[in-house]
Design a protein around this motif. Structure first.
Motif, PDB file in Angstrom:
ATOM      1  N   GLY A 179       0.821  -1.202   0.000  1.00 23.50           N
ATOM      2  CA  GLY A 179       0.000   0.000   0.000  1.00 23.50           C
ATOM      3  C   GLY A 179       0.855   1.251   0.000  1.00 23.50           C
ATOM      4  O   GLY A 179       0.503   2.254   0.591  1.00 23.50           O
ATOM      5  N   GLY A 180       2.026   1.182  -0.637  1.00 23.99           N
ATOM      6  CA  GLY A 180       2.885   2.354  -0.744  1.00 23.99           C
ATOM      7  C   GLY A 180       3.693   2.645   0.512  1.00 23.99           C
ATOM      8  O   GLY A 180       4.333   3.688   0.598  1.00 23.99           O
ATOM      9  N   LYS A 181       3.665   1.753   1.506  1.00 26.47           N
ATOM     10  CA  LYS A 181       4.411   2.012   2.744  1.00 26.47           C
ATOM     11  C   LYS A 181       5.379   0.876   3.034  1.00 26.47           C
ATOM     12  O   LYS A 181       5.061  -0.297   2.829  1.00 26.47           O
ATOM     13  CB  LYS A 181       3.440   2.128   3.915  1.00 26.47           C
ATOM     14  N   LEU A 182       6.564   1.237   3.519  1.00 27.12           N
ATOM     15  CA  LEU A 182       7.548   0.234   3.928  1.00 27.12           C
ATOM     16  C   LEU A 182       7.077  -0.364   5.254  1.00 27.12           C
ATOM     17  O   LEU A 182       6.960   0.337   6.249  1.00 27.12           O
ATOM     18  CB  LEU A 182       8.921   0.885   4.081  1.00 27.12           C
ATOM     19  N   MET A 183       6.790  -1.676   5.255  1.00 26.20           N
ATOM     20  CA  MET A 183       6.206  -2.283   6.451  1.00 26.20           C
ATOM     21  C   MET A 183       7.200  -3.158   7.213  1.00 26.20           C
ATOM     22  O   MET A 183       6.843  -3.783   8.213  1.00 26.20           O
ATOM     23  CB  MET A 183       4.985  -3.134   6.086  1.00 26.20           C
ATOM     24  N   GLY A 184       8.433  -3.257   6.753  1.00 29.69           N
ATOM     25  CA  GLY A 184       9.415  -4.075   7.458  1.00 29.69           C
ATOM     26  C   GLY A 184      10.785  -3.792   6.874  1.00 29.69           C
ATOM     27  O   GLY A 184      10.903  -3.094   5.870  1.00 29.69           O
ATOM     28  N   LEU A 185      11.819  -4.330   7.516  1.00 34.01           N
ATOM     29  CA  LEU A 185      13.172  -4.115   7.020  1.00 34.01           C
ATOM     30  C   LEU A 185      13.658  -5.383   6.330  1.00 34.01           C
ATOM     31  O   LEU A 185      13.869  -6.406   6.990  1.00 34.01           O
ATOM     32  CB  LEU A 185      14.116  -3.778   8.174  1.00 34.01           C
ATOM     33  N   PRO A 186      13.799  -5.359   4.998  1.00 31.91           N
ATOM     34  CA  PRO A 186      14.232  -6.564   4.290  1.00 31.91           C
ATOM     35  C   PRO A 186      15.656  -6.937   4.680  1.00 31.91           C
ATOM     36  O   PRO A 186      16.498  -6.066   4.891  1.00 31.91           O
ATOM     37  CB  PRO A 186      14.152  -6.177   2.816  1.00 31.91           C
ATOM     38  N   ALA A 187      15.907  -8.260   4.824  1.00 31.15           N
ATOM     39  CA  ALA A 187      17.221  -8.690   5.270  1.00 31.15           C
ATOM     40  C   ALA A 187      17.910  -9.573   4.246  1.00 31.15           C
ATOM     41  O   ALA A 187      19.050  -9.329   3.881  1.00 31.15           O
ATOM     42  CB  ALA A 187      17.107  -9.444   6.597  1.00 31.15           C
ATOM     43  N   PHE A 188      17.222 -10.606   3.784  1.00 32.80           N
ATOM     44  CA  PHE A 188      17.881 -11.491   2.843  1.00 32.80           C
ATOM     45  C   PHE A 188      16.868 -12.000   1.828  1.00 32.80           C
ATOM     46  O   PHE A 188      15.672 -11.965   2.066  1.00 32.80           O
ATOM     47  CB  PHE A 188      18.568 -12.656   3.550  1.00 32.80           C
ATOM     48  N   ALA A 189      17.372 -12.430   0.692  1.00 35.79           N
ATOM     49  CA  ALA A 189      16.499 -12.907  -0.371  1.00 35.79           C
ATOM     50  C   ALA A 189      16.744 -14.381  -0.579  1.00 35.79           C
ATOM     51  O   ALA A 189      17.784 -14.920  -0.208  1.00 35.79           O
ATOM     52  CB  ALA A 189      16.767 -12.147  -1.657  1.00 35.79           C
ATOM     53  N   GLU A 190      15.753 -15.034  -1.146  1.00 34.96           N
ATOM     54  CA  GLU A 190      15.934 -16.444  -1.427  1.00 34.96           C
ATOM     55  C   GLU A 190      15.109 -16.803  -2.649  1.00 34.96           C
ATOM     56  O   GLU A 190      14.117 -16.149  -2.969  1.00 34.96           O
ATOM     57  CB  GLU A 190      15.516 -17.302  -0.232  1.00 34.96           C
ATOM     58  N   SER A 191      15.547 -17.810  -3.338  1.00 34.46           N
ATOM     59  CA  SER A 191      14.766 -18.357  -4.429  1.00 34.46           C
ATOM     60  C   SER A 191      15.284 -19.763  -4.614  1.00 34.46           C
ATOM     61  O   SER A 191      16.316 -20.120  -4.070  1.00 34.46           O
ATOM     62  CB  SER A 191      14.965 -17.560  -5.711  1.00 34.46           C
ATOM     63  N   VAL A 192      14.540 -20.552  -5.358  1.00 33.17           N
ATOM     64  CA  VAL A 192      15.076 -21.867  -5.652  1.00 33.17           C
ATOM     65  C   VAL A 192      15.999 -21.754  -6.849  1.00 33.17           C
ATOM     66  O   VAL A 192      15.913 -20.800  -7.621  1.00 33.17           O
ATOM     67  CB  VAL A 192      13.964 -22.895  -5.913  1.00 33.17           C
ATOM     68  N   ASN A 219      16.298 -26.514  -5.150  1.00 34.09           N
ATOM     69  CA  ASN A 219      16.146 -26.187  -3.740  1.00 34.09           C
ATOM     70  C   ASN A 219      16.701 -24.782  -3.503  1.00 34.09           C
ATOM     71  O   ASN A 219      17.235 -24.160  -4.425  1.00 34.09           O
ATOM     72  CB  ASN A 219      16.861 -27.230  -2.872  1.00 34.09           C
ATOM     73  N   GLY A 220      16.577 -24.299  -2.282  1.00 33.98           N
ATOM     74  CA  GLY A 220      16.941 -22.909  -2.013  1.00 33.98           C
ATOM     75  C   GLY A 220      18.061 -22.775  -1.009  1.00 33.98           C
ATOM     76  O   GLY A 220      18.549 -23.764  -0.465  1.00 33.98           O
ATOM     77  N   PRO A 221      18.458 -21.535  -0.715  1.00 39.28           N
ATOM     78  CA  PRO A 221      19.601 -21.270   0.161  1.00 39.28           C
ATOM     79  C   PRO A 221      19.435 -21.841   1.567  1.00 39.28           C
ATOM     80  O   PRO A 221      20.428 -22.124   2.235  1.00 39.28           O
ATOM     81  CB  PRO A 221      19.667 -19.745   0.236  1.00 39.28           C
ATOM     82  N   TRP A 222      18.163 -22.012   2.006  1.00 40.81           N
ATOM     83  CA  TRP A 222      17.941 -22.494   3.367  1.00 40.81           C
ATOM     84  C   TRP A 222      18.530 -23.890   3.572  1.00 40.81           C
ATOM     85  O   TRP A 222      18.831 -24.283   4.682  1.00 40.81           O
ATOM     86  CB  TRP A 222      16.445 -22.501   3.683  1.00 40.81           C
ATOM     87  N   ALA A 223      18.690 -24.657   2.487  1.00 39.36           N
ATOM     88  CA  ALA A 223      19.149 -26.041   2.619  1.00 39.36           C
ATOM     89  C   ALA A 223      20.669 -26.143   2.598  1.00 39.36           C
ATOM     90  O   ALA A 223      21.223 -27.196   2.893  1.00 39.36           O
ATOM     91  CB  ALA A 223      18.552 -26.887   1.499  1.00 39.36           C
ATOM     92  N   LEU A 224      21.333 -25.036   2.245  1.00 37.68           N
ATOM     93  CA  LEU A 224      22.770 -25.140   1.974  1.00 37.68           C
ATOM     94  C   LEU A 224      23.592 -25.457   3.219  1.00 37.68           C
ATOM     95  O   LEU A 224      24.606 -26.137   3.132  1.00 37.68           O
ATOM     96  CB  LEU A 224      23.275 -23.845   1.339  1.00 37.68           C
ATOM     97  N   GLY A 225      23.129 -24.953   4.380  1.00 34.90           N
ATOM     98  CA  GLY A 225      23.861 -25.236   5.622  1.00 34.90           C
ATOM     99  C   GLY A 225      24.011 -26.738   5.834  1.00 34.90           C
ATOM    100  O   GLY A 225      25.095 -27.225   6.147  1.00 34.90           O
ATOM    101  N   ASP A 226      22.904 -27.461   5.595  1.00 32.71           N
ATOM    102  CA  ASP A 226      22.936 -28.914   5.766  1.00 32.71           C
ATOM    103  C   ASP A 226      23.844 -29.576   4.732  1.00 32.71           C
ATOM    104  O   ASP A 226      24.521 -30.550   5.035  1.00 32.71           O
ATOM    105  CB  ASP A 226      21.523 -29.490   5.632  1.00 32.71           C
ATOM    106  N   TYR A 227      23.819 -29.042   3.498  1.00 31.31           N
ATOM    107  CA  TYR A 227      24.638 -29.651   2.449  1.00 31.31           C
ATOM    108  C   TYR A 227      26.124 -29.468   2.764  1.00 31.31           C
ATOM    109  O   TYR A 227      26.929 -30.357   2.532  1.00 31.31           O
ATOM    110  CB  TYR A 227      24.316 -29.050   1.073  1.00 31.31           C
ATOM    111  N   LYS A 228      26.438 -28.291   3.314  1.00 26.61           N
ATOM    112  CA  LYS A 228      27.825 -28.058   3.700  1.00 26.61           C
ATOM    113  C   LYS A 228      28.221 -29.033   4.798  1.00 26.61           C
ATOM    114  O   LYS A 228      29.308 -29.614   4.787  1.00 26.61           O
ATOM    115  CB  LYS A 228      27.997 -26.628   4.215  1.00 26.61           C
TER     116      LYS A 228
END
Lengths: 398, 442
Positions: free
Chosen positions: A120-133, A250-259
């Motif tokens: 609605g034209g207003k910043l409602m939070g502070l973006p921190a990180f992005a993710e996608s598959v 898959n997405g970045p959330w899984a990478l910790g486990d893969y490492k």
């Protein structure tokens, strides 16, 4: 009696004045450790006590919407995906952040992240990180990521043997499948109106786009014999962790486990599916920190939120879990990181997931349509798409 | 005055106690609202105010009706009943006729928060045109909340033009911000109309499977439980205590965990059960992927979870049958088979029927097995996404209210649960009437 009450009231107000904020988070493992370390550092510098509470991801939105007006929700949430933003903002539980942030902070953010957290034209939070598959491949099997569909198919079929799999992914989930819809012509789930806002009455998933995409997903199972019945997120993810799978979406959330599983992996875009006119492009999700509009300690909550999303802290957050920061300065520091670089290329192909509340009425019928299409080799894709569109339109029209 | 006899006395006492509780709560809430106009009282002041009414009230009523004082022991239980049972029921009925949802929740929509530049009495000047800032068209009559640090008040818009708006009352403090309120309202029978409009695609098929599921799961569990109970009751059986312990294990394990394990076991390509069948030369069975096999899977898993209960109930009922009957039957020359049909089963009927009925009512709303095992799935052609192959009424209600329809459609969810309540009551009444269970128990 009265005296005791007065003493109690005094004690309570003192406790409030000293300050304490509660943080809800769905982070786990090293990311949770990171958050706790940040909380401790903030406690030292500001004197405000920070309590970190783990809440399951799936429960956060509803608990927060119900609890916030009653004073039973956290002062801030780390973090929410931007597609919850519309619903939470309309429920009135989010503090608009525009009045707390500076122009220089905003200009350090990627514009797509600001767009995702604007409602609605207003910043409602502070973006921190992005993710996608993205297509994540095991370098043990795949030396160079496939550039074309033919290469991909040949490789995947060659690697599908009795003991290994060439390609698996969470085939029943629309989030993992949007890339194919985009490739076959859906720019996003909804079209934009003249002002550039998403228009829920213009659904793009139906018609020929939906038919082609669903047929392709069905073919992955029944024609190319890549993703058999019974494969869900757990199976695919587990197989990749065990080193028995060459390629996964898959997405970045899984990478910790893969490492942790010591898998040597690489990140690439999925190749363009056969007969598609556009390149594959996933949903881009942005997660960010939001502050409770009913918080009793708003200033402290906002200040803590701001310290969390500084470029420097986002870099250390990336090192903890591997998420991709949306701050330009943080991205620059991490330029050499192959994961950040790989995902940055994939982000460029994607589009932000809609943050309007109507999206909530799309997921169910969409997932239903996909699981119908992959249920039987003779499923009637045309009818499935028609039913899906009818159900979504009816729900949105209500 | 003496205690009035019978039902009259009971009802009189109950209504006096409930009246006392409701009155004191009402005074507490009202007092809180009055105080709120002056300062921000803490939430527990409601409790203090209510106690200030309740304690003298109880003493006064005790003087008027001396026999009532014994009933005061009920007050804690009654207040819990009020808070945790009666209040939610009343709220459900109320919400079923409204469009209350996560979005229309009666709280201000903070994404419409707009700064107030100037204030003259009830006339506010905003920094943006009202229509765009508050996203309302027409704006007349829209409820808004005006606030500043530490103060908030509700009002309605009387007229809006450009960036100025006229409120129906003057806020008692300097206003910094204004935001639109997401009001919810009565919609009459619209929620029920929406449910019935889905009848052919959701309500009817779901209802049919729900009845079939509850009925067959009870019969299957009861049959296996009965057979095992009869076998274990045989005193000639060696190690029967050992068998009894082993057979009860599946009941002792937490169902939530068991069901999750079954999800993995039943996986089409990767589950242990299909692998085992493969070794035996059977084609893999799509336990959770085929609409019909999923139903079988649910019945089998529920059998695993439920038969120990039926077995225990059978054993308990069997122990009440006197041995003399069997001795007499033996003297009369009856075979064991005749003793089973002539003595055991008829005598088991009376204690077992109420157990079967309550088990039916429980399974009719057995949300967790459906939700955890299949999530209502797999998808079935011609059905809605909220009413898939194994969805029962309660899981359909959950999905409709919490995953479709704007996620938190509490009004609609309340309407569906009222409907389920009516259906369950109707079925139970028919059950009791047909089997005469109530009469027998009395």
């Amino acid at each position: 009696m009265k005296r005791a009450l007065a003493a109690l009231a005094l004690g309570l107000s003192l406790a409030l004045a000293q300050g304490k904020i509660t943080v809800w988070t769905h982070f786990g493992g090293p990311e949770l450790e990171w958050l706790k370390a940040q909380a401790q550092a903030y406690e030292k510098t500001s004197g405000t006590k920070v309590e970190v509470v783990e809440v399951p991801f799936g429960d956060i939105k509803q608990k927060f919407i119900l609890g916030a007006p009653q004073g039973q929700a956290a002062d801030l949430v780390v973090s929410i995906p931007h597609d919850w933003l519309g619903e939470m903002a309309q429920a009135g539980v989010l503090e608009p952040m525009g009045k707390y942030v500076t122009q220089s902070y905003l200009s350090d953010l990627q514009s797509v992240a600001v767009e995702a957290f604007t409602f609605g034209g207003k910043l409602m939070g502070l973006p921190a990180f992005a993710e996608s598959v993205a297509l994540i491949y095991n370098k043990k099997y795949v030396k160079e990521p496939p550039k074309t569909w033919e290469e991909f198919l040949a490789l995947a079929q060659k690697l599908t043997t009795g003991s290994t799999f060439g390609f698996l992914y969470n085939i029943g989930d629309p989030y993992f499948n949007f890339g194919f819809f985009r490739a076959f012509g859906a720019e996003n789930v909804f079209a934009k109106d003249a002002k550039g806002n998403l228009d829920p009455s213009k659904l793009l998933l139906g018609g020929e786009v939906g038919e082609k995409a669903l047929s392709f997903i069905k073919d992955l199972r029944f024609r190319y014999n890549l993703v058999p019945e019974g494969v869900d997120y757990g199976v695919a993810d587990g197989a990749f962790k065990d080193g028995a799978l060459a390629m996964i979406i898959n997405g970045p959330w899984a990478l910790g486990d893969y490492k942790k599983a010591k898998i040597d992996f690489g990140i690439a875009p999925f190749p363009t599916p056969p007969g598609a006119k556009n390149p594959w492009g996933p949903f881009l999700g942005v997660q960010g920190v939001v502050v409770n509009a009913y918080s009793k300690n708003k200033t402290a909550a906002v200040n803590f939120a701001k310290t969390l999303v500084t470029g420097k802290n986002l870099v250390s957050f990336n090192q903890a879990g591997g998420r991709i920061p949306v701050s330009k300065s943080a991205a620059k520091t991490l330029e050499k990181d192959p994961v950040v670089a790989g995902f940055s290329r994939v982000f460029a192909l994607g589009t932000p997931m809609p943050n309007i509340p109507e999206m909530g009425k799309v997921w169910g019928p969409w997932a239903n349509a996909i699981s119908l299409a992959i249920q039987r080799p003779d499923s009637n894709v045309k009818k499935i798409v028609e039913d899906m569109v009818a159900e979504i339109k009816k729900a949105i029209g209500r | 005055m003496k205690h009035p006899p019978g039902l009259t006395g009971f009802l009189l006492a109950l209504s006096l106690l409930l009246g006392l509780l409701i009155l004191s709560t009402g005074v507490g809430v009202l007092g809180y609202l009055v105080l709120e106009a002056y300062f921000a009282p803490p939430g527990w002041s409601i409790l203090v105010l209510a106690l200030l009414v309740l304690v003298p009230g109880a003493i006064l009523v005790g003087r008027l009706f001396p026999w009532l004082t014994d009933w005061y022991y009920f007050l804690p239980a009654l207040s819990f009943l009020l808070v945790f049972t009666l209040y939610p029921i009343a709220l459900t009925v109320y919400l079923a006729f409204t469009d209350y949802s996560g979005r229309k929740n009666g709280f201000p929509d903070r994404s419409t928060e707009t700064r107030v530049l100037k204030q003259e009495g009830p006339r506010l000047t905003l920094e943006e045109p009202v229509r765009e800032a508050l996203r309302c068209d027409p704006c007349t009559g829209e409820p808004v909340e005006v606030y500043s640090e530490g103060h908030r008040a509700r009002a309605r818009i009387l007229e809006a033009e450009g960036p100025t708006l006229l409120l129906d009352r003057t806020p008692p403090f300097p206003v910094e911000y204004v935001a639109k309120v997401n009001a919810f309202q009565f919609v009459g029978l619209k929620n029920f109309g929406f449910i019935l409009s889905q009848a052919s695609k959701a309500l009817l098929p779901v209802f049919a499977w729900n009845v079939a599921f509850a009925l067959s799961t009870v019969l299957l569990n009861a049959f296996l439980g009965l057979v095992l109970g009869l076998i274990l009751n045989n005193k000639a059986l060696k190690l029967r205590n050992f068998y009894r312990t082993v057979l009860i294990v599946s009941w002792a394990l937490p169902g939530v965990i068991t069901v999750q394990v079954f999800v993995a076991l039943l996986n089409y390509n990767f589950g242990a059960i299909n692998r085992l069948l493969g070794v035996l030369g059977v084609y893999p069975i799509p336990w959770l992927n085929d609409p019909d096999w999923a139903k079988v899977a649910i019945l089998l898993v529920n059998l695993w979870l439920g038969f120990p209960y039926m077995m225990t109930a059978t054993l308990g009922a069997l122990s009440t049958i006197p041995d003399e009957l069997y001795e007499a039957a033996k003297v009369d020359g009856a075979t064991p088979w005749q003793a089973l049909w002539g003595i055991t089963l008829p005598l088991l009927e009376k204690p077992m029927v109420p157990i079967l009925l309550s088990s039916f009512a429980f399974n009719f709303n057995n949300f967790y097995i459906i939700y955890l095992l299949t999530g209502g799935g797999p998808a079935q052609e011609g059905r809605l996404a909220t009413a898939q192959a194994t969805d029962i009424l309660i899981s359909w209600a959950y999905k409709t209210a919490f995953s479709a329809e704007g996620q938190s459609a509490y009004g609609l969810g309340a309407a569906i649960s009222l409907l389920i309540f009516a259906i369950t009551v109707a079925i139970s009444l028919v059950n009791f009437r047909v089997t005469g269970a109530l009469r027998e128990v009395r």
